[in-house]
Design a protein around this motif. Structure first.
Motif, PDB file in Angstrom:
ATOM      1  N   GLU A  26      12.054  86.784  38.502  1.00  0.00           N
ATOM      2  CA  GLU A  26      13.353  86.498  37.321  1.00  0.00           C
ATOM      3  C   GLU A  26      13.439  85.164  36.453  1.00  0.00           C
ATOM      4  N   VAL A  27      13.213  84.105  37.647  1.00  0.00           N
ATOM      5  CA  VAL A  27      12.899  82.844  36.722  1.00  0.00           C
ATOM      6  C   VAL A  27      11.936  82.835  35.882  1.00  0.00           C
ATOM      7  N   ALA A  28      10.602  83.394  36.555  1.00  0.00           N
ATOM      8  CA  ALA A  28       9.400  83.245  35.783  1.00  0.00           C
ATOM      9  C   ALA A  28       9.632  83.869  34.321  1.00  0.00           C
ATOM     10  N   GLN A  29      10.294  84.988  34.277  1.00  0.00           N
ATOM     11  CA  GLN A  29      10.506  85.908  33.197  1.00  0.00           C
ATOM     12  C   GLN A  29      11.273  84.877  32.055  1.00  0.00           C
ATOM     13  N   LYS A  30      12.428  84.192  32.643  1.00  0.00           N
ATOM     14  CA  LYS A  30      13.062  83.716  31.739  1.00  0.00           C
ATOM     15  C   LYS A  30      12.579  82.432  31.308  1.00  0.00           C
ATOM     16  N   LEU A  31      11.560  81.719  32.150  1.00  0.00           N
ATOM     17  CA  LEU A  31      10.784  80.537  31.687  1.00  0.00           C
ATOM     18  C   LEU A  31       9.754  80.837  30.383  1.00  0.00           C
ATOM     19  N   GLU A  32       9.357  82.165  30.663  1.00  0.00           N
ATOM     20  CA  GLU A  32       8.510  82.583  29.621  1.00  0.00           C
ATOM     21  C   GLU A  32       9.101  82.855  28.383  1.00  0.00           C
ATOM     22  N   GLN A  33      10.473  83.539  28.583  1.00  0.00           N
ATOM     23  CA  GLN A  33      11.286  83.665  27.292  1.00  0.00           C
ATOM     24  C   GLN A  33      11.616  82.437  26.327  1.00  0.00           C
ATOM     25  N   TRP A  34      11.701  81.213  27.321  1.00  0.00           N
ATOM     26  CA  TRP A  34      11.969  80.028  26.774  1.00  0.00           C
ATOM     27  C   TRP A  34      10.925  79.552  26.504  1.00  0.00           C
ATOM     28  N   GLY A  35       9.469  79.943  26.452  1.00  0.00           N
ATOM     29  CA  GLY A  35       8.500  79.303  25.792  1.00  0.00           C
ATOM     30  C   GLY A  35       7.370  78.804  26.556  1.00  0.00           C
ATOM     31  N   ALA A  36       7.476  78.792  28.067  1.00  0.00           N
ATOM     32  CA  ALA A  36       6.712  78.025  28.914  1.00  0.00           C
ATOM     33  C   ALA A  36       5.457  78.674  29.106  1.00  0.00           C
ATOM     34  N   THR A  37       4.339  77.626  29.297  1.00  0.00           N
ATOM     35  CA  THR A  37       3.169  78.188  29.476  1.00  0.00           C
ATOM     36  C   THR A  37       2.907  78.511  30.756  1.00  0.00           C
ATOM     37  N   GLU A  38       1.851  79.339  31.052  1.00  0.00           N
ATOM     38  CA  GLU A  38       1.676  79.907  32.499  1.00  0.00           C
ATOM     39  C   GLU A  38       1.730  78.714  33.374  1.00  0.00           C
ATOM     40  N   GLU A  39       0.873  77.554  33.126  1.00  0.00           N
ATOM     41  CA  GLU A  39       0.740  76.399  34.087  1.00  0.00           C
ATOM     42  C   GLU A  39       2.161  75.719  34.166  1.00  0.00           C
ATOM     43  N   GLU A  40       2.952  75.672  33.161  1.00  0.00           N
ATOM     44  CA  GLU A  40       4.178  74.884  33.216  1.00  0.00           C
ATOM     45  C   GLU A  40       5.084  75.946  34.092  1.00  0.00           C
ATOM     46  N   ASN A  41       5.030  77.219  33.805  1.00  0.00           N
ATOM     47  CA  ASN A  41       5.741  78.291  34.766  1.00  0.00           C
ATOM     48  C   ASN A  41       5.414  77.947  36.253  1.00  0.00           C
ATOM     49  N   ALA A  42       4.032  77.919  36.743  1.00  0.00           N
ATOM     50  CA  ALA A  42       3.932  78.093  37.895  1.00  0.00           C
ATOM     51  C   ALA A  42       4.235  76.611  38.527  1.00  0.00           C
ATOM     52  N   ARG A  43       4.018  75.410  37.789  1.00  0.00           N
ATOM     53  CA  ARG A  43       4.556  74.282  38.236  1.00  0.00           C
ATOM     54  C   ARG A  43       6.076  73.965  38.546  1.00  0.00           C
ATOM     55  N   ILE A  44       6.792  74.523  37.584  1.00  0.00           N
ATOM     56  CA  ILE A  44       8.204  74.445  37.421  1.00  0.00           C
ATOM     57  C   ILE A  44       8.691  75.523  38.623  1.00  0.00           C
ATOM     58  N   LEU A  45       8.241  76.699  38.996  1.00  0.00           N
ATOM     59  CA  LEU A  45       8.412  77.470  39.896  1.00  0.00           C
ATOM     60  C   LEU A  45       8.493  76.820  41.476  1.00  0.00           C
ATOM     61  N   ALA A  46       7.101  76.114  41.512  1.00  0.00           N
ATOM     62  CA  ALA A  46       6.739  75.510  42.842  1.00  0.00           C
ATOM     63  C   ALA A  46       7.943  74.510  43.062  1.00  0.00           C
ATOM     64  N   MET A  47       8.447  73.724  42.027  1.00  0.00           N
ATOM     65  CA  MET A  47       9.216  72.632  42.226  1.00  0.00           C
ATOM     66  C   MET A  47      10.632  73.327  42.580  1.00  0.00           C
ATOM     67  N   LEU A  48      10.997  74.468  41.806  1.00  0.00           N
ATOM     68  CA  LEU A  48      12.255  74.985  42.511  1.00  0.00           C
ATOM     69  C   LEU A  48      12.372  75.512  43.608  1.00  0.00           C
ATOM     70  N   GLN A  49      11.193  76.041  44.199  1.00  0.00           N
ATOM     71  CA  GLN A  49      11.249  76.575  45.562  1.00  0.00           C
ATOM     72  C   GLN A  49      11.173  75.337  46.558  1.00  0.00           C
ATOM     73  N   GLN A  50      10.449  74.298  46.170  1.00  0.00           N
ATOM     74  CA  GLN A  50      10.331  73.186  46.936  1.00  0.00           C
ATOM     75  C   GLN A  50      11.820  72.450  47.210  1.00  0.00           C
ATOM     76  N   ASP A  51      12.538  72.477  46.034  1.00  0.00           N
ATOM     77  CA  ASP A  51      13.967  71.947  45.946  1.00  0.00           C
ATOM     78  C   ASP A  51      14.976  73.012  46.592  1.00  0.00           C
ATOM     79  N   ARG A  52      14.602  74.165  46.860  1.00  0.00           N
ATOM     80  CA  ARG A  52      15.453  75.275  47.278  1.00  0.00           C
ATOM     81  C   ARG A  52      16.289  75.770  46.206  1.00  0.00           C
ATOM     82  N   PHE A  53      16.112  75.614  44.961  1.00  0.00           N
ATOM     83  CA  PHE A  53      17.034  76.340  43.892  1.00  0.00           C
ATOM     84  C   PHE A  53      16.520  77.677  43.990  1.00  0.00           C
TER      85      PHE A  53
END
Length: 159
Positions: A26-53
């Motif tokens: 769900e978050v990846a889809q939202k990031l894609e809608q906001w214009g994130a690249t695949e690399e940004e998407n992957a990095r942001i998802l990793a940070m969100l999981q690390q920070d337990r969001f």
């Protein structure tokens, strides 16, 4: 469309996750809608999981509780929905442990009793089959349903 920096995307994703439990897809889809690249998407998802969001096990538990209590779904429909979100089997299993068997049975009986009021058919067997089909579409197993359909004799139902 506004172009966001990676930092802005991360902040938006954190705010999105804080409102309610989210799964990575769900978050990846939202990031894609906001214009994130695949690399940004992957990095942001990793940070969100690390920070337990984002926590897939926590998400599965919340999803299971909501769906069986409020949407009155059976185990099969819940499992299917979680699989469609590409969640790990271990987390799905952990989520299913949230189901209280007594409450689950009570909900199934209530679902059947409510539907029984509107089911029509020429015979008791026909009405019972309509109830059975309805409950199967809600995600309950035939064995679970058989236990609570009282309008049909055991002999008729076993065939």
């Amino acid at each position: 469309m506004k172009i966001y920096t990676e930092s802005e995307l991360k902040n938006k994703a954190e705010a999105y996750c804080v409102r309610t439990e989210r799964c990575p897809e769900e978050v990846a889809q939202k990031l894609e809608q906001w214009g994130a690249t695949e690399e940004e998407n992957a990095r942001i998802l990793a940070m969100l999981q690390q920070d337990r969001f984002i926590d897939t096990c926590r998400y599965c538990k919340a999803f299971v509780r909501d769906k069986y209590r409020f949407a009155r779904w059976g185990r099969n429909k819940i499992i299917q929905a979680l699989r469609m979100k590409h969640l790990p089997s271990d987390d799905i299993s952990a989520g299913l442990e949230e189901i209280d068997d007594e409450e689950y049975s009570r909900i199934l009986r209530e679902v059947l009793a409510q539907k029984r009021k509107s089911v029509t058919g020429k015979t008791e067997y026909e009405r019972a089959m309509k109830l059975l089909r309805y409950a199967v579409t809600k995600g309950y197993t035939v064995d679970e349903i058989k236990r609570y359909v009282h309008q049909v004799s055991e002999d008729e139902f076993m065939d």
